[in-house]
Every structure is written in C-alpha cells, then in structure tokens.
Design a protein around this motif. Structure first.
Motif, PDB file in Angstrom:
ATOM      1  N   ASP A  62       0.818  -1.209   0.000  1.00 43.44           N
ATOM      2  CA  ASP A  62       0.000   0.000   0.000  1.00 43.44           C
ATOM      3  C   ASP A  62       0.856   1.266   0.000  1.00 43.44           C
ATOM      4  O   ASP A  62       0.512   2.253  -0.651  1.00 43.44           O
ATOM      5  N   ALA A  63       1.955   1.233   0.714  1.00 46.10           N
ATOM      6  CA  ALA A  63       2.820   2.398   0.797  1.00 46.10           C
ATOM      7  C   ALA A  63       3.495   2.726  -0.525  1.00 46.10           C
ATOM      8  O   ALA A  63       3.961   3.853  -0.719  1.00 46.10           O
ATOM      9  N   ALA A  64       3.555   1.758  -1.427  1.00 45.59           N
ATOM     10  CA  ALA A  64       4.215   1.958  -2.703  1.00 45.59           C
ATOM     11  C   ALA A  64       3.263   2.376  -3.809  1.00 45.59           C
ATOM     12  O   ALA A  64       3.699   2.979  -4.801  1.00 45.59           O
ATOM     13  N   LYS A  65       2.005   2.066  -3.661  1.00 41.96           N
ATOM     14  CA  LYS A  65       1.036   2.362  -4.706  1.00 41.96           C
ATOM     15  C   LYS A  65       0.943   3.864  -4.947  1.00 41.96           C
ATOM     16  O   LYS A  65       0.865   4.656  -4.019  1.00 41.96           O
ATOM     17  N   GLY A  66       0.967   4.224  -6.214  1.00 39.16           N
ATOM     18  CA  GLY A  66       0.865   5.621  -6.583  1.00 39.16           C
ATOM     19  C   GLY A  66       2.185   6.359  -6.623  1.00 39.16           C
ATOM     20  O   GLY A  66       2.257   7.450  -7.194  1.00 39.16           O
ATOM     21  N   ARG A  67       3.223   5.805  -6.045  1.00 35.22           N
ATOM     22  CA  ARG A  67       4.549   6.419  -6.052  1.00 35.22           C
ATOM     23  C   ARG A  67       5.592   5.588  -6.768  1.00 35.22           C
ATOM     24  O   ARG A  67       6.481   6.148  -7.406  1.00 35.22           O
ATOM     25  N   PHE A  68       5.502   4.281  -6.629  1.00 37.35           N
ATOM     26  CA  PHE A  68       6.517   3.388  -7.177  1.00 37.35           C
ATOM     27  C   PHE A  68       5.921   2.559  -8.301  1.00 37.35           C
ATOM     28  O   PHE A  68       4.748   2.164  -8.251  1.00 37.35           O
ATOM     29  N   THR A  69       6.745   2.294  -9.300  1.00 40.70           N
ATOM     30  CA  THR A  69       6.332   1.459 -10.414  1.00 40.70           C
ATOM     31  C   THR A  69       7.404   0.417 -10.687  1.00 40.70           C
ATOM     32  O   THR A  69       8.568   0.764 -10.910  1.00 40.70           O
ATOM     33  N   ILE A  70       7.014  -0.844 -10.661  1.00 37.43           N
ATOM     34  CA  ILE A  70       7.947  -1.919 -10.929  1.00 37.43           C
ATOM     35  C   ILE A  70       7.755  -2.413 -12.357  1.00 37.43           C
ATOM     36  O   ILE A  70       6.628  -2.553 -12.834  1.00 37.43           O
ATOM     37  N   THR A  71       8.854  -2.646 -13.035  1.00 40.90           N
ATOM     38  CA  THR A  71       8.841  -3.194 -14.386  1.00 40.90           C
ATOM     39  C   THR A  71       9.925  -4.252 -14.488  1.00 40.90           C
ATOM     40  O   THR A  71      10.807  -4.349 -13.640  1.00 40.90           O
TER      41      THR A  71
END
Length: 117
Positions: A62-71
């Motif tokens: 949840d803390a990563a959603k909206g800020r971090f993007t994994i590819t």
C-alpha cells in the motif's frame, strides 16, 4: 543459483525520484518472480513490490502504490523500480529478491536510498 546485483541508489531530496535496477545472472532460466523489499536499520524488512518475469502481474505494498512502479525486462533478467515523491521517512535500504523454481529466494546486497529534507 543466481546472483543478484542492485544499482541506482543514492542521495535525493524529498519529493525527488530515483530508479533502481536489479540484474540477475547465472541460472536465470529458472526465475519466475522478481521484486523489491526495503528496510530501515533496526527495523523489520518490508515488502515493496513484485512482478512476474513476463511482466503481466504486479503486486505493490500500500505504501508503494501511486509512487513506485515496478517493471521487468525478462530477456535481461532485470527488474526496475521507478520511485517518485520520495520521503525522508521511507526506509532507506532496498533489497532485490529473485525467486527461482526449486530454490529459496536469492537476495541482493542492498542499495542505499537516502532522502534529505
């Protein structure tokens, strides 16, 4: 087994961005998922994000959603994480983790992300 090397950490001011990279080598044919966890010294390591090798399924804390993007680049066995709007309170040590069939997960050595205020 696989070897895991992270890169891209460094110093950034609050609100800034960094992109982390994690390159796996060795027996990479057996990789099915790659991801990132993070940790502050003296605190518990926490999940950040993961992605399967084909790149069609992702999971985020949840803390990563909206800020971090994994590819992921499956052909290169390399996972990336774009981190935006970094905050000083974000845990500062990021670890890449690689999951392979029939083996325990393999962890990188960690890369430091220091966010100044």
């Amino acid at each position: 087994q696989v070897q895991v090397v992270e890169s891209g950490g460094g110093l950034v001011q609050a609100g800034g961005s960094l992109r982390l990279s994690c390159a796996a080598s060795g027996r990479t044919f057996s990789i099915y998922t790659m991801g990132w966890n993070r940790q502050s010294p003296g605190k518990e390591r926490e999940f950040v994000a993961s992605i399967n090798k084909s790149g069609d399924t992702t999971n985020y804390a949840d803390a990563a959603k909206g800020r971090f993007t994994i590819t992921v680049d499956g052909a290169k066995s390399t996972v990336y994480m774009q981190m935006n709007n970094l905050k000083p309170e974000d845990p500062d040590i990021y670890y890449c983790v690689v999951y392979t069939y029939g083996n325990p997960p393999e962890w990188g050595q960690g890369t430091q992300v220091t966010v100044s205020s």
